[in-house]
Motif scaffolding. Structure first.
Motif, PDB file in Angstrom:
ATOM      1  N   SER A 137       0.835  -1.202   0.000  1.00 20.31           N
ATOM      2  CA  SER A 137       0.000   0.000   0.000  1.00 20.31           C
ATOM      3  C   SER A 137       0.871   1.254   0.000  1.00 20.31           C
ATOM      4  N   ASP A 138       0.405   2.269  -0.691  1.00 21.72           N
ATOM      5  CA  ASP A 138       1.112   3.548  -0.767  1.00 21.72           C
ATOM      6  C   ASP A 138       0.702   4.400   0.433  1.00 21.72           C
ATOM      7  N   GLN A 139       1.541   4.432   1.448  1.00 26.25           N
ATOM      8  CA  GLN A 139       1.250   5.169   2.675  1.00 26.25           C
ATOM      9  C   GLN A 139       1.442   6.673   2.517  1.00 26.25           C
ATOM     10  N   PHE A 140       2.039   7.091   1.407  1.00 27.96           N
ATOM     11  CA  PHE A 140       2.414   8.499   1.255  1.00 27.96           C
ATOM     12  C   PHE A 140       1.703   9.164   0.076  1.00 27.96           C
ATOM     13  N   ARG A 141       0.649   8.537  -0.374  1.00 30.40           N
ATOM     14  CA  ARG A 141      -0.052   9.025  -1.561  1.00 30.40           C
ATOM     15  C   ARG A 141      -0.567  10.451  -1.381  1.00 30.40           C
ATOM     16  N   ASP A 142      -1.129  10.748  -0.228  1.00 30.01           N
ATOM     17  CA  ASP A 142      -1.799  12.033  -0.033  1.00 30.01           C
ATOM     18  C   ASP A 142      -0.933  13.089   0.648  1.00 30.01           C
ATOM     19  N   LEU A 143       0.368  12.796   0.800  1.00 33.50           N
ATOM     20  CA  LEU A 143       1.249  13.776   1.441  1.00 33.50           C
ATOM     21  C   LEU A 143       1.560  14.914   0.476  1.00 33.50           C
ATOM     22  N   SER A 144       1.623  16.097   1.016  1.00 30.62           N
ATOM     23  CA  SER A 144       2.018  17.274   0.237  1.00 30.62           C
ATOM     24  C   SER A 144       3.446  17.626   0.617  1.00 30.62           C
ATOM     25  N   ILE A 145       4.364  17.474  -0.320  1.00 34.96           N
ATOM     26  CA  ILE A 145       5.778  17.726  -0.048  1.00 34.96           C
ATOM     27  C   ILE A 145       6.214  19.008  -0.718  1.00 34.96           C
ATOM     28  N   PRO A 146       6.789  19.960   0.040  1.00 37.11           N
ATOM     29  CA  PRO A 146       7.238  21.222  -0.576  1.00 37.11           C
ATOM     30  C   PRO A 146       8.248  20.957  -1.666  1.00 37.11           C
ATOM     31  N   ASP A 147       8.186  21.741  -2.730  1.00 32.12           N
ATOM     32  CA  ASP A 147       9.101  21.570  -3.880  1.00 32.12           C
ATOM     33  C   ASP A 147      10.545  21.708  -3.477  1.00 32.12           C
ATOM     34  N   GLU A 148      10.858  22.586  -2.488  1.00 32.40           N
ATOM     35  CA  GLU A 148      12.270  22.829  -2.146  1.00 32.40           C
ATOM     36  C   GLU A 148      12.913  21.653  -1.456  1.00 32.40           C
ATOM     37  N   LEU A 149      12.143  20.673  -0.992  1.00 31.16           N
ATOM     38  CA  LEU A 149      12.706  19.487  -0.364  1.00 31.16           C
ATOM     39  C   LEU A 149      12.970  18.390  -1.396  1.00 31.16           C
TER      40      LEU A 149
END
Length: 272
Positions: A260-272
Motif C-alpha cells: 500500500s502507498d502510505q504516502f499518496r496524499d502527502l504534500s511535499i514542498p518543492d524545495e525538499l
C-alpha cells in the motif's frame, strides 16, 4: 566551501565526492580489466570515521569487484590457526579490491590492550607482520594502510551522539566504551605498532578525521593517487528493442498483492 567552524559545507562535499566516485568507478574498471589485486586496510580509534569512508568508497562500485571484510571475533578453530590464516582467506583474486574494516592489526591494538593475546603472541605478530606484508607485495598485491586519527574530544561527541540516537546505538559496543577508559594504553599500542610496521614498502597513511567530510574526501583522493591506472574506455552498450508479446495475455493485476502507498496524499514542498 567552508562553514563558520572551518568544516566543509555539505554542497562542496557532495560535489567533490561525486567527482571522486566517478574516478573510483574508473579505477574499478582498470582493476577488473587488468586483473589487479588491491588490499586497503582501515584502522584507527573507535568512531574515527572508518566505516563512513568505506561506505562512500563502496557506493559507486560493483560488490563483485570491490568488497569489504569486517571479521567478527575468531572462532575456537580460528584461534588455533596461524594468526594471519583467516585473513589470507579473504585476500583478493585477480580483478578484485578488498577493503578491510579492521584487519590483522587487531593483534597490535585491541588484543594487546585488552589482554586477548599473550606477550609472546603480540611480539611474534610485530616481528612477522612486516614479513607477511612483504610477501603480499612481492606476490603483486597493492597494499595500502590507513590510520584514522580522532581527538578525544571529538570521539566523545560522537559517542554521545550514538547514545542519544536509537539508529546509531548499535555502533556503540562495550569494547568502544572500554577504549575510552584505556585511551592512553591504546595510544601506546598505536605508537609501538607504527614503530614496527610503518615501513618504506608498506607505510601507514594517517587521516586526520575530526572533520568527517574532509577525512572522506582526503582519503579517497589519496587512495586514487596510490594506484597508477589508465582510464579504460567502457564497452559500447546498445539497448535491444523491447520484446513484444501480443499473443501472450498476462494475468489480471487483481491477482497480485501490492504494497500500500502510505504516502499518496502527502504534500511535499518543492524545495525538499
Amino acid at each position: 566551501m567552508l562553514k563558520q567552524n572551518g568544516k566543509l559545507s555539505r554542497k562542496f562535499y557532495e560535489t567533490e565526492l561525486a567527482l571522486l566516485q566517478i574516478r573510483l568507478a574508473q579505477l574499478q574498471r582498470y582493476i577488473r580489466v587488468r586483473k589487479k589485486r588491491v588490499v586497503v586496510l582501515f584502522e584507527g580509534r573507535d568512531a574515527a570515521g572508518k566505516g563512513g569512508t568505506i561506505k562512500r568508497i563502496l557506493a559507486p562500485l560493483n560488490p563483485r569487484v570491490c568488497r569489504v571484510v569486517a571479521l567478527a571475533k575468531p572462532t575456537e578453530r580460528e584461534s588455533s590457526q596461524w594468526y594471519f590464516q583467516r585473513y589470507v582467506h579473504h585476500l583478493p583474486a585477480g580483478g578484485e579490491m578488498v577493503l578491510f574494516d579492521r584487519s590483522w592489526y587487531n593483534r597490535a591494538g585491541v588484543e594487546r590492550v585488552m589482554g586477548f593475546c599473550t606477550e609472546n603472541e603480540y611480539w611474534d605478530f610485530l616481528r612477522q607482520c612486516p614479513m607477511f606484508e612483504r610477501m603480499l607485495i612481492q606476490s603483486g598485491i597493492i597494499l595500502i594502510k590507513y590510520w584514522f586519527s580522532v581527538s578525544a574530544e571529538e570521539q566523545e561527541r560522537r559517542f554521545r551522539r550514538r547514545l542519544e540516537d536509537p539508529t546509531r546505538r548499535w555502533k556503540l559496543s562495550p569494547m568502544d566504551l572500554e577504549s575510552r577508559a584505556r585511551w592512553v594504553e591504546y595510544s601506546k599500542a598505536k605508537d609501538q605498532m607504527f614503530l614496527n610496521t610503518d615501513l618504506p614498502d608498506s607505510p601507514w597513511w594517517v587521516v586526520e578525521a575530526d572533520d568527517k567530510r574532509r577525512a572522506r574526501l582526503n582519503c579517497i583522493h589519496h587512495l586514487l593517487s596510490q594506484i597508477s591506472f589508465e582510464r579504460i574506455q567502457p564497452e559500447e552498450i546498445s539497448l535491444p528493442s523491447l520484446q513484444t508479446g501480443n499473443e501472450y495475455e498476462r494475468p489480471s493485476m487483481e491477482t497480485q498483492r501490492f504494497v500500500s502507498d502510505q504516502f499518496r496524499d502527502l504534500s511535499i514542498p518543492d524545495e525538499l
